[in-house]
Design an enzyme around this catalytic site. Sequence first.
Site, PDB file in Angstrom:
ATOM      1  N   SER A  15      13.917   3.682  22.863  1.00  0.00           N
ATOM      2  CA  SER A  15      15.343   3.074  21.744  1.00  0.00           C
ATOM      3  C   SER A  15      15.227   4.194  22.832  1.00  0.00           C
ATOM      4  O   SER A  15      15.157   4.930  23.143  1.00  0.00           O
ATOM      5  CB  SER A  15      14.763   3.393  20.650  1.00  0.00           C
ATOM      6  OG  SER A  15      14.612   4.599  20.059  1.00  0.00           O
ATOM      7  N   SER A  16      17.212   4.107  22.277  1.00  0.00           N
ATOM      8  CA  SER A  16      18.777   5.050  22.957  1.00  0.00           C
ATOM      9  C   SER A  16      18.350   4.506  24.962  1.00  0.00           C
ATOM     10  O   SER A  16      18.474   5.724  24.945  1.00  0.00           O
ATOM     11  CB  SER A  16      17.681   6.396  22.823  1.00  0.00           C
ATOM     12  OG  SER A  16      17.319   6.022  21.016  1.00  0.00           O
ATOM     13  N   GLY A  20      23.816  -0.345  24.933  1.00  0.00           N
ATOM     14  CA  GLY A  20      25.428  -0.602  24.176  1.00  0.00           C
ATOM     15  C   GLY A  20      26.194  -0.497  25.510  1.00  0.00           C
ATOM     16  O   GLY A  20      27.365  -0.877  25.677  1.00  0.00           O
ATOM     17  N   ILE A  21      25.878   0.998  25.886  1.00  0.00           N
ATOM     18  CA  ILE A  21      27.188   0.997  27.473  1.00  0.00           C
ATOM     19  C   ILE A  21      26.875   0.122  28.230  1.00  0.00           C
ATOM     20  O   ILE A  21      27.753  -0.511  29.432  1.00  0.00           O
ATOM     21  CB  ILE A  21      26.617   2.179  27.904  1.00  0.00           C
ATOM     22  CG1 ILE A  21      26.516   3.398  26.696  1.00  0.00           C
ATOM     23  CG2 ILE A  21      27.028   2.772  28.894  1.00  0.00           C
ATOM     24  CD1 ILE A  21      27.997   3.465  25.633  1.00  0.00           C
ATOM     25  N   TYR A  56      23.626   9.307   8.865  1.00  0.00           N
ATOM     26  CA  TYR A  56      22.640  10.455   9.610  1.00  0.00           C
ATOM     27  C   TYR A  56      21.297   9.171   9.808  1.00  0.00           C
ATOM     28  O   TYR A  56      21.132   9.066  10.782  1.00  0.00           O
ATOM     29  CB  TYR A  56      21.497  10.888   9.013  1.00  0.00           C
ATOM     30  CG  TYR A  56      22.087  12.378   8.492  1.00  0.00           C
ATOM     31  CD1 TYR A  56      23.079  12.827   9.628  1.00  0.00           C
ATOM     32  CD2 TYR A  56      22.243  12.623   7.372  1.00  0.00           C
ATOM     33  CE1 TYR A  56      23.614  14.101   9.500  1.00  0.00           C
ATOM     34  CE2 TYR A  56      23.175  14.032   7.192  1.00  0.00           C
ATOM     35  CZ  TYR A  56      24.116  14.490   8.490  1.00  0.00           C
ATOM     36  OH  TYR A  56      24.321  15.544   7.809  1.00  0.00           O
ATOM     37  N   ASP A 150       8.851  -4.332  19.380  1.00  0.00           N
ATOM     38  CA  ASP A 150       8.780  -3.913  17.758  1.00  0.00           C
ATOM     39  C   ASP A 150       8.237  -5.385  16.890  1.00  0.00           C
ATOM     40  O   ASP A 150       9.183  -6.483  17.716  1.00  0.00           O
ATOM     41  CB  ASP A 150      10.643  -4.052  17.228  1.00  0.00           C
ATOM     42  CG  ASP A 150      10.907  -2.430  18.139  1.00  0.00           C
ATOM     43  OD1 ASP A 150       9.593  -1.378  18.564  1.00  0.00           O
ATOM     44  OD2 ASP A 150      12.158  -2.252  17.698  1.00  0.00           O
ATOM     45  N   LYS A 226       8.811  -2.439  44.590  1.00  0.00           N
ATOM     46  CA  LYS A 226       7.166  -1.837  43.646  1.00  0.00           C
ATOM     47  C   LYS A 226       7.283  -2.712  42.331  1.00  0.00           C
ATOM     48  O   LYS A 226       7.018  -3.614  41.895  1.00  0.00           O
ATOM     49  CB  LYS A 226       6.497  -0.522  43.273  1.00  0.00           C
ATOM     50  CG  LYS A 226       5.288  -0.221  42.229  1.00  0.00           C
ATOM     51  CD  LYS A 226       4.791   0.806  43.027  1.00  0.00           C
ATOM     52  CE  LYS A 226       3.662   1.350  41.988  1.00  0.00           C
ATOM     53  NZ  LYS A 226       3.818   2.787  41.273  1.00  0.00           N
ATOM     54  N   GLY A 357      34.452  10.922   5.209  1.00  0.00           N
ATOM     55  CA  GLY A 357      33.436  11.286   4.234  1.00  0.00           C
ATOM     56  C   GLY A 357      33.230  10.665   2.852  1.00  0.00           C
ATOM     57  O   GLY A 357      33.817  10.292   2.379  1.00  0.00           O
ATOM     58  N   CYS A 384      40.977  10.007   6.187  1.00  0.00           N
ATOM     59  CA  CYS A 384      40.524   9.492   5.386  1.00  0.00           C
ATOM     60  C   CYS A 384      40.200  10.663   4.548  1.00  0.00           C
ATOM     61  O   CYS A 384      41.263  10.943   3.821  1.00  0.00           O
ATOM     62  CB  CYS A 384      39.078   8.491   5.867  1.00  0.00           C
ATOM     63  SG  CYS A 384      39.244   7.223   4.325  1.00  0.00           S
ATOM     64  N   HIS A 510      41.803   4.587   9.783  1.00  0.00           N
ATOM     65  CA  HIS A 510      40.656   5.193  10.429  1.00  0.00           C
ATOM     66  C   HIS A 510      41.470   5.441  12.267  1.00  0.00           C
ATOM     67  O   HIS A 510      41.815   4.377  12.895  1.00  0.00           O
ATOM     68  CB  HIS A 510      39.687   4.846  10.634  1.00  0.00           C
ATOM     69  CG  HIS A 510      39.003   5.226   9.545  1.00  0.00           C
ATOM     70  ND1 HIS A 510      37.773   6.716   9.446  1.00  0.00           N
ATOM     71  CD2 HIS A 510      38.948   4.571   8.208  1.00  0.00           C
ATOM     72  CE1 HIS A 510      37.542   6.862   7.911  1.00  0.00           C
ATOM     73  NE2 HIS A 510      37.766   5.597   6.983  1.00  0.00           N
ATOM     74  N   GLU A 512      41.428   6.576  14.962  1.00  0.00           N
ATOM     75  CA  GLU A 512      39.233   6.616  15.779  1.00  0.00           C
ATOM     76  C   GLU A 512      39.297   4.920  16.040  1.00  0.00           C
ATOM     77  O   GLU A 512      38.924   5.011  17.457  1.00  0.00           O
ATOM     78  CB  GLU A 512      39.000   8.097  15.845  1.00  0.00           C
ATOM     79  CG  GLU A 512      38.258   7.120  14.539  1.00  0.00           C
ATOM     80  CD  GLU A 512      38.090   7.646  13.023  1.00  0.00           C
ATOM     81  OE1 GLU A 512      39.376   7.571  12.774  1.00  0.00           O
ATOM     82  OE2 GLU A 512      37.689   7.355  12.003  1.00  0.00           O
TER      83      GLU A 512
HETATM   84  N1  GLN Z   1      35.179   8.899   0.070  1.00  0.00           N
HETATM   85  C1  GLN Z   1      36.708   8.411   0.527  1.00  0.00           C
HETATM   86  C2  GLN Z   1      36.878   7.052  -0.229  1.00  0.00           C
HETATM   87  O1  GLN Z   1      36.760   6.496  -0.897  1.00  0.00           O
HETATM   88  C3  GLN Z   1      36.912   8.832   1.947  1.00  0.00           C
HETATM   89  C4  GLN Z   1      36.634   7.467   2.872  1.00  0.00           C
HETATM   90  C5  GLN Z   1      36.370   7.816   4.309  1.00  0.00           C
HETATM   91  O2  GLN Z   1      36.922   8.926   4.246  1.00  0.00           O
HETATM   92  N2  GLN Z   1      36.460   6.901   5.046  1.00  0.00           N
HETATM   93  O3  GLN Z   1      38.680   7.026  -0.130  1.00  0.00           O
END
Ligand code: GLN
Length: 538
Positions: A15-16, A20-21, A56, A150, A226, A357, A384, A510, A512
């Site tokens: 894998s990896s 995707g790229i 993770y 797999d 080959k 987060g 966020c 977001h 990004e």
């Molecule tokens: N935990 C926060 C919320 O649910 C922020 C979520 C996030 O950073 N994507 O509002």
Amino acid sequence: MGQVKYIFVTGGVTSSLGKGIISASLGKLLKARGLSVTIQKFDPYINIDPGTLNPYEHGECYVTEDGAETDLDLGHYERFLAANTSQKNNVTTGRIYNNVITKEREGEYLGKTVQVIPHITDEIKRNFLALGHNGDYDVIITEIGGSVGDIESLPFIEAMRQTRWDLGHENCIVIHLTLIPYLKAVGELKTKPTQHSVKKLLESGIQPDILVCRSERAINMEIKKKLALFCNVPINSVISSIDAKTIYDVPLLMQKEKLDERVLELFKMSVNKAPGLEQWKDFLTRLKNPKQEVNIALVGKYVELHDAYKSIAESFIHAGAKNECKVNISWISSEEVTNENAEELLGHQNGILIAPGFGERGFEGKIIAAKYAREKNVPFFGICLGLQVAVIEFGRNVLGIKHAHSTEMDPICKDPIIDLMEEQKKITKKGGTMRLGAYPCKLKKGTAVQSLYDSEEITERHRHRYEFNNDYLEQFENKGMIAAGINPDSNLVEIMELKNHPWFVGTQFHPELKSRVVDPHPLFIGFINAAIDHMAKN
Ligand code: GLN
């Protein structure tokens, strides 16, 4: 538009390898030749979508305009193609089974035994072709997650075999991405794992049309011969994909190896002149020849796995290149930030970003980092949860609201500056229930963000449950923390900006997720510019 052409990309050996790229790079090359292209990913796991996964497990969860929580590879697709994807572009085994079981309960298969073949494979095939019905695309690239062999990807492989049978070879090809390991002890590149991996595909009735071979050293003609002989492909269908300095080199490397030409030949499509890719090359030149460097702290909870913040890291690359500036990211675990070590960790940074987060772990460390940025005039970008942290810190330390908190961390706190939206309070299920996808945002005239966007109304993508509590807004604005962006329909605060600070911006959305290689996000450009100014001054 004529018959849609389908390209499947499978992976073998390990894998990896970067399916995707490779998919995104091929998509980019075909699009540059004037074709309309989209890329979709089929993932073999049983979650309905990756929204419920810990970062993770598979890294960042990428959110599309229509609010789908998807695999991070869709981020690469959007960044390379500068085009949006949707819920239809990411399908999991879980979604397939969910659809089939729902239909079974509705009586759609009445009288029949519902089985993997044909019912699951038919549902997969239906989803493979779903984006092809509206005449939007000439070419659809489908990346199959996982590796050939797999157990869990078998139904996808079988559905792919059938799809190729249904559509015919001229309309459907299979590209197999494998690894050619280099054995230092003997000084040789080894083809055996690839031979075995192709045999595995052949067992499922699939002869790959093109082999893309990842390796750390160049694959010479002898090895290509080959591989061609043992894997049953013409020699010009053995494509070498040598490790690149940056993922953004890969489209050019694939163009040099004529991957796109080979694909068009197999489809019997006319091969126009190879595109110049001028804008892309210009980006690469800027990226590789920076005139200066800045240090940015990325403070987050999942920093051990950089993929958890993939889109943020890529946005820095795009915005850095635009400013001809190398962005050095220090990955700082928020759990480790204390009042005592803040200076040591953050003192040399030209910008501090507090990452998105969930949950309590590391929250107070983020508060300390936001306070540091505010007090020491270091450019600050909160995304966020990062915005939520910034306003809680401001509430506690500037407005003197001692118990300011988010009800996510402290459900019974006295001053819920960040709180659940009314419609979120009734929700008990976890999957797909956040505020997701694109929402409009009206920008306040005269703010830094308004001049960066150079627009009065924007749309940005969201993924959160909690919001700024408008009961406190007046207090904030009186002390210089301004609601620079407001949702025109719900009145929710989407952007906060601090006056009398070089650059202090928090966004509930977001940004990004909308940065593109050839169109970096204005807020990331602004943040990097502020970091450059900070560096010049210090
Ligand atoms: N935990 C926060 C919320 O649910 C922020 C979520 C996030 O950073 N994507 O509002």
